[in-house]
Design a protein around this motif. Sequence first.
Motif, mmCIF file in Angstrom:
data_model
loop_
_atom_site.group_PDB
_atom_site.id
_atom_site.type_symbol
_atom_site.label_atom_id
_atom_site.label_comp_id
_atom_site.label_asym_id
_atom_site.label_seq_id
_atom_site.Cartn_x
_atom_site.Cartn_y
_atom_site.Cartn_z
ATOM 1 N N HIS A 16 -13.984 -65.151 10.167
ATOM 2 C CA HIS A 16 -14.676 -66.334 10.666
ATOM 3 C C HIS A 16 -15.930 -66.659 9.865
ATOM 4 O O HIS A 16 -16.563 -67.690 10.107
ATOM 5 N N ASP B 270 -10.151 -68.954 16.909
ATOM 6 C CA ASP B 270 -11.359 -68.167 17.154
ATOM 7 C C ASP B 270 -11.484 -68.003 18.671
ATOM 8 O O ASP B 270 -11.626 -68.995 19.400
ATOM 9 N N GLU C 280 -5.776 -62.655 17.358
ATOM 10 C CA GLU C 280 -6.230 -63.518 16.271
ATOM 11 C C GLU C 280 -5.502 -63.180 14.975
ATOM 12 O O GLU C 280 -5.072 -64.084 14.239
ATOM 13 N N ARG D 150 -11.534 -72.203 10.764
ATOM 14 C CA ARG D 150 -10.681 -71.121 11.231
ATOM 15 C C ARG D 150 -9.494 -71.634 12.049
ATOM 16 O O ARG D 150 -9.585 -72.649 12.734
#
Length: 628
Positions: A83, A96, A75, A93
């Motif tokens: 997040h 995720d 990520e 975002r």
Amino acid sequence: MKYYLNIGTNLGDRRENLRRAIEALTGGTTSWVVSPVVESEPWGFESENRFLNIGLALDSDLEPLAMLDRIHDIERQLGSAAHRDAQGGYVDRLVDIDIMAIDDAQGHPMTIDLPTLQVPHPHLHDREFFLKPYQWLQCSPPPAPPEEGGAQCRGGFGGLGFAVLQELPFEPTDEQAKMVAMLDRFALRGGDRSVFLLAGYAGTGKTSIVGALVKALKRCLRKCVLMAPTGRAAHIMTDYSGHPAWTIHRKIYRQQSYGSDTFGLAENKHTDTLFIVDEASMIANGTSDSAIFGTGRLLDDLITYVYSGEGCRLLLVGDTAQLPPVGTIESPALNPQVLQGYGLQVMGMTLRQTARQAQESGILHNATLLRQALINAQCTMHNAQCILPEPQLQLEGFTDIESVTGDMLLETLSDCYDCDGIEQTIIITRSNWRATQFNGGVRGQILYREEELASGDLLLVAKNNYYWAEEYEEVDFIANGDVAVVRRVQGEVERRYGLRFATVVLELPDHNHTEMEVKVVLDCLQSDTPALTREQQERLFNEVMAELPGDQRSRYRELKRHPYFNALQVKMAYAVTCHKAQGGQWRNVFIDMGGIAREALTTLDFYRWLYTALTRARKQVYLINYLP
């Protein structure tokens, strides 16, 4: 262990975000499957940006907490920020990634309850964007299954191969399943200098597999570009794959400069893309008037273009039993030795087993007989002098292939025109002279057209033309073999340079039905040659050059802009030679079996001609004056 992950995104290029995440997560593993993409409104907060979510099941030796750490690293590498906001609320975002569930080594669901990780995910069953992908990955379709169809578990395939099987409209044979497994390995794990030859005879499911592959690539967020040698073949490829297809020329070449009639090789700006080319048997590699395109050698240029792109590879689809390019005895693009000469690693296989559905077709049954005769006589690309028996076609017991006598030809043609339309009916002949005779008969005795050229006439372009397309962004050039429909004939016939010209408005079905006003050479319509003769072309050139002012260089420049010198050379398109028909499909195909010398019936060329003609039909074949 098997991990069931969910990847979500609602910022930027969402599909590209999903693709990059899948690529990062599956690196180093060959056992993974993705679900269809689910689109939904944000959950737990308000935003104008909708989410795309996809499920990913993969095998890994990592322990759960180590997998969680890897997910967080990925990520961050992909640029995803926190997040939640400072108050603990959800925010938009970039990427995720959640662990939905885990199966242990014995396939039993695991339960984990830690401050940093809970498995199964506590919201697995109350968030649809979790539940639908998870159920799909479990091979237990949700109540409202995705458009791709219900899932059926089948082992032995990677993620792409599994998706291809799901997209196939039938249960594959063992041979087809083997092909899918090979495509899976090639598309996802083949080397950078690898090429795949997907060869298949008529009725073996080749087209269905390619269509399923294209849909599966899209589902797995893998990039592909579809191409074919002609506009008609590209249109058919678009129809069966549901994905836009281009002509090879339009994709890989670019005009050198505005107003120029030469085209150089374009820059391949694609990355990690699979280029799929159908009807590859038609790809030539010899110079002709195609020399104004790149090097003039289409296969050379295609290979150079594709492999100049980072991570790009080529999949060639074709049928070695079809006619090779004009003037050649083999299709170079389907010859593994030719491809190896480019320094490519050649993978692939040939589908030979006729599908069960095809066995009921007289068209495909007889195509199979012809192909089997070639195999029995050991007729190959390198053995053009093989001895063949006269072909014995089997018509009895089939409703989709029949013989029609000359007495019944006009009535049968007329019935086909009324039932399926003129554009879905074609006569295929062995020569331009016979095509001209048939075209005259159709226009005079069925369509009752007395004018030399009339509104509604179907025309076939007989020579590449670059002049008339200059003002149309959607048309790079009008290609030899393109079909045009006459919409209007304007003004009187003009007589110049020993030729006759007409101004017409044409519609080009293979170019998004673009309409353009052009001049056409009427003399080609009734001639027995493919286009203007050499003598006619030379007279046109000399007489136009003689009337242009200025020095030779300026006259050459003006010649390129001269409407009469650049007039379209066209033939009627109700009857065509087999090479002109190649790459197309019609509901009704009439095959001219008359006027063929007895000794020609036993040649490799005739077998290929007849095989290619038969396989142009989607519904019915009529053999004109065929006597077994």
